[in-house]
Design a protein around this motif. Sequence first.
Motif, mmCIF file in Angstrom:
data_model
loop_
_atom_site.group_PDB
_atom_site.id
_atom_site.type_symbol
_atom_site.label_atom_id
_atom_site.label_comp_id
_atom_site.label_asym_id
_atom_site.label_seq_id
_atom_site.Cartn_x
_atom_site.Cartn_y
_atom_site.Cartn_z
ATOM 1 N N SER A 16 6.148 1.340 5.506
ATOM 2 C CA SER A 16 5.583 0.685 4.316
ATOM 3 C C SER A 16 4.066 0.796 4.295
ATOM 4 O O SER A 16 3.478 1.117 3.251
ATOM 5 C CB SER A 16 5.999 -0.787 4.267
ATOM 6 N N TRP A 20 1.871 2.684 1.459
ATOM 7 C CA TRP A 20 0.837 2.008 0.665
ATOM 8 C C TRP A 20 -0.483 2.762 0.716
ATOM 9 O O TRP A 20 -1.253 2.717 -0.235
ATOM 10 C CB TRP A 20 0.614 0.582 1.159
ATOM 11 N N GLN A 21 -0.720 3.475 1.813
ATOM 12 C CA GLN A 21 -1.967 4.219 1.981
ATOM 13 C C GLN A 21 -1.917 5.618 1.375
ATOM 14 O O GLN A 21 -2.963 6.223 1.140
ATOM 15 C CB GLN A 21 -2.319 4.330 3.469
ATOM 16 N N LYS A 23 0.004 7.699 -1.649
ATOM 17 C CA LYS A 23 0.874 7.681 -2.831
ATOM 18 C C LYS A 23 1.921 8.796 -2.785
ATOM 19 O O LYS A 23 3.049 8.612 -3.256
ATOM 20 C CB LYS A 23 0.021 7.799 -4.098
ATOM 21 N N HIS A 51 8.281 -0.934 0.760
ATOM 22 C CA HIS A 51 8.295 -2.181 0.001
ATOM 23 C C HIS A 51 7.155 -2.182 -1.008
ATOM 24 O O HIS A 51 6.164 -1.483 -0.835
ATOM 25 C CB HIS A 51 8.216 -3.372 0.947
ATOM 26 N N ALA A 52 7.312 -3.012 -2.031
ATOM 27 C CA ALA A 52 6.336 -3.040 -3.114
ATOM 28 C C ALA A 52 5.005 -3.634 -2.674
ATOM 29 O O ALA A 52 3.948 -3.186 -3.113
ATOM 30 C CB ALA A 52 6.887 -3.836 -4.302
ATOM 31 N N ASP A 53 5.063 -4.665 -1.830
ATOM 32 C CA ASP A 53 3.841 -5.336 -1.401
ATOM 33 C C ASP A 53 4.113 -6.120 -0.123
ATOM 34 O O ASP A 53 5.239 -6.137 0.384
ATOM 35 C CB ASP A 53 3.291 -6.245 -2.500
ATOM 36 N N GLY A 54 3.099 -6.779 0.363
ATOM 37 C CA GLY A 54 3.203 -7.513 1.609
ATOM 38 C C GLY A 54 4.205 -8.657 1.572
ATOM 39 O O GLY A 54 4.915 -8.897 2.560
ATOM 40 N N HIS A 56 6.913 -8.910 -0.323
ATOM 41 C CA HIS A 56 8.240 -8.292 -0.356
ATOM 42 C C HIS A 56 8.639 -7.877 1.060
ATOM 43 O O HIS A 56 9.749 -8.170 1.524
ATOM 44 C CB HIS A 56 8.196 -7.092 -1.318
#
Length: 152
Positions: A16, A20-21, A23, A51-54, A56
Amino acid sequence: MFNHTTLIIIITVIVSLLAWQNKAVFNRLIFYPPAVKNGQWDRFVTHGFIHADGMHLLFNMFTLYFFGRAIEGLYQSFLFGYGFVVFYVLAIVVAMVPSYIKHKDSASYLSLGASGGVSAVLFAFILLAPWEKIYLFAVVPIPAILFAVAYV
């Protein structure tokens, strides 16, 4: 040595963070039906490790940590000790099948997260220990079976 639950969590957090780092990594791992139709069947698995964000990620991994550790030992004698890992990965795949069938022709549908696998682990625990207490919002104790009914 790590148990399999902890290992899955470590891998999921690392993947994840990498997604996030970068794309391009994120886009390659997310579940996208047109890519699956073009032969990228691995997305049935890979979407479960981003995952979409922290929040999540934290919610899924927090749930997996407690319930995965509680049931992991039951799978240890299967598949050369990797029964829990196989159960978890298959749950991610199986949970995505209905969405794929529904959205297989949709170029706008995207999906990610470990919720399918985590839900399977949670409900396996509930099936094995229906009267065990689960703490709703980490405060309110309720029997696991009542939690399952409310969840569904």
